[in-house]
Scaffold this active site. Sequence first.
Site, mmCIF file in Angstrom:
data_model
loop_
_atom_site.group_PDB
_atom_site.id
_atom_site.type_symbol
_atom_site.label_atom_id
_atom_site.label_comp_id
_atom_site.label_asym_id
_atom_site.label_seq_id
_atom_site.Cartn_x
_atom_site.Cartn_y
_atom_site.Cartn_z
ATOM 1 N N ARG A 59 0.832 -1.209 0.000
ATOM 2 C CA ARG A 59 0.000 0.000 0.000
ATOM 3 C C ARG A 59 0.866 1.259 0.000
ATOM 4 N NH1 ARG A 59 -2.513 1.762 4.823
ATOM 5 N NH2 ARG A 59 -2.324 -0.325 5.685
ATOM 6 N N GLU A 140 5.316 1.362 17.816
ATOM 7 C CA GLU A 140 4.220 2.335 17.796
ATOM 8 C C GLU A 140 3.368 2.131 19.040
ATOM 9 O OE1 GLU A 140 1.243 3.649 14.411
ATOM 10 O OE2 GLU A 140 0.405 1.981 15.553
ATOM 11 N N ASN A 149 -11.402 2.897 21.686
ATOM 12 C CA ASN A 149 -10.934 1.553 21.332
ATOM 13 C C ASN A 149 -12.082 0.697 20.794
ATOM 14 O OD1 ASN A 149 -8.708 -0.344 21.298
ATOM 15 N ND2 ASN A 149 -9.898 -1.475 22.803
ATOM 16 N N HIS A 156 -12.204 -1.251 12.366
ATOM 17 C CA HIS A 156 -11.089 -1.995 11.779
ATOM 18 C C HIS A 156 -11.599 -3.285 11.131
ATOM 19 C CE1 HIS A 156 -7.270 -4.258 11.637
ATOM 20 N NE2 HIS A 156 -6.733 -3.055 11.498
HETATM 21 P P1 0O2 Z 1 -3.269 -2.614 11.794
HETATM 22 O O1 0O2 Z 1 -3.895 -3.803 11.149
HETATM 23 O O2 0O2 Z 1 -4.002 -2.129 12.995
HETATM 24 O O3 0O2 Z 1 -1.819 -2.810 12.068
HETATM 25 P P2 0O2 Z 1 0.557 7.545 7.794
HETATM 26 O O4 0O2 Z 1 1.428 7.352 6.617
HETATM 27 O O5 0O2 Z 1 1.255 8.040 8.995
HETATM 28 O O6 0O2 Z 1 -0.722 8.300 7.503
HETATM 29 P P3 0O2 Z 1 0.399 4.896 8.991
HETATM 30 O O7 0O2 Z 1 1.853 4.601 8.890
HETATM 31 O O8 0O2 Z 1 -0.526 3.751 8.672
HETATM 32 O O9 0O2 Z 1 -0.052 6.078 8.036
HETATM 33 O O10 0O2 Z 1 0.162 5.450 10.396
HETATM 34 P P4 0O2 Z 1 -1.189 5.774 11.117
HETATM 35 O O11 0O2 Z 1 -2.158 6.444 10.231
HETATM 36 O O12 0O2 Z 1 -0.780 6.477 12.347
HETATM 37 O O13 0O2 Z 1 -1.825 4.321 11.411
HETATM 38 C C1 0O2 Z 1 -1.181 3.364 12.138
HETATM 39 C C2 0O2 Z 1 -2.188 2.460 12.769
HETATM 40 O O14 0O2 Z 1 -3.218 3.237 13.406
HETATM 41 C C3 0O2 Z 1 -2.972 1.589 11.805
HETATM 42 O O15 0O2 Z 1 -2.205 0.491 11.456
HETATM 43 C C4 0O2 Z 1 -4.198 1.253 12.631
HETATM 44 O O16 0O2 Z 1 -3.892 0.326 13.657
HETATM 45 C C5 0O2 Z 1 -4.486 2.578 13.292
HETATM 46 N N1 0O2 Z 1 -5.362 3.365 12.429
HETATM 47 C C6 0O2 Z 1 -5.021 4.419 11.662
HETATM 48 N N2 0O2 Z 1 -6.091 4.890 11.009
HETATM 49 C C7 0O2 Z 1 -7.138 4.133 11.376
HETATM 50 C C8 0O2 Z 1 -8.541 4.138 11.032
HETATM 51 O O17 0O2 Z 1 -9.033 4.950 10.265
HETATM 52 N N3 0O2 Z 1 -9.314 3.162 11.618
HETATM 53 C C9 0O2 Z 1 -8.805 2.246 12.492
HETATM 54 N N4 0O2 Z 1 -9.635 1.348 13.020
HETATM 55 N N5 0O2 Z 1 -7.485 2.225 12.814
HETATM 56 C C10 0O2 Z 1 -6.676 3.149 12.274
HETATM 57 P P5 0O2 Z 1 -2.543 -0.369 10.162
HETATM 58 O O18 0O2 Z 1 -1.291 -0.964 9.634
HETATM 59 O O19 0O2 Z 1 -3.309 0.464 9.192
HETATM 60 O O20 0O2 Z 1 -3.481 -1.481 10.683
#
Ligand code: 0O2
Length: 268
Positions: A59, A140, A149, A156
Amino acid sequence: MEVQLWREILAPYQLAVDELVVKFNHVKQQYQNEKVYSPIEIVTGRVKRIPSILEKAQRKGVSIENLTDKIEDIAGIRLICQFVEDIETVVQIIRQREDLEIKQEKDYITKSKPSGYRSYHIIAYYTVQTIHGPKRIEVEIQIRTLAMNFWSTIEHSLQYKYKEHMPDELRMRLLRAADAVDMLDNEMASVRDEIMDAQNSNKQKATIISDILNNIENLYYVANKREVAKIQDEFFKIYRKDDMQMLARFNKQLDIIAETYRAQTIQR
Ligand code: 0O2
């Protein structure tokens, strides 16, 4: 491309998660031992699963060789608080820790994500000790309330189900639910002191009751058994009245009786 030895790559991340979960649980425990309200309610941690790492890399256009440099949440810790106010306290605790060096903070509380997602993220460096020497990795830490949460867990799963094709109607409902979560957190914040008082007095009551029962049990071995039975009857009478002050007074008197028998130091 070299073969990716996933077990080897992920091992230090698992170690970091295990260590940090223990450490943050100790922070919570220390507050409880000192009978002070803990801003941390729940600690969880996980290492991102390999399919999720690959999906995120794709992605974000990250090459497999650069995964560990570019993906910041392979090791993830989640600190869940009861109230929004607690989040700032937890952030301060993390900023002061010597074992974590903060790389970046992302405040999705003041400004939520377009999805409605709210949480405070800290990306930090953490060093683990391996048999090949120290290894500094990124972790993180997500800090959020119980209500946030709840929302993000549900959202999610829906994201997982629909990927980029979430129906507009559902997206709107989730946004409305996110507003409701925000309102709930604000409402709870306005009665925070009252809730904390209630929780403190529940804890205090539980401590007094276990002290009393402990003393009664210890006295049973050193004092007249009929007298101890009378003390127990008296305790149940007071217990039924549900009067904290009476319970506290009874506890003090019982302490004095136990002291005369040195019953408090009995090892069983
Ligand atoms: P998983 O499956 O939980 O590990 P950026 O480039 O900074 O915008 P990045 O690196 O994805 O993007 O960082 P960001 O946005 O801080 O998100 C990191 C994690 O935060 C995500 O990991 C999710 O766990 C959570 N998160 C961020 N945005 C959302 C959202 O809109 N909804 C939900 N439910 N969780 C969110 P992953 O790898 O996406 O997912």
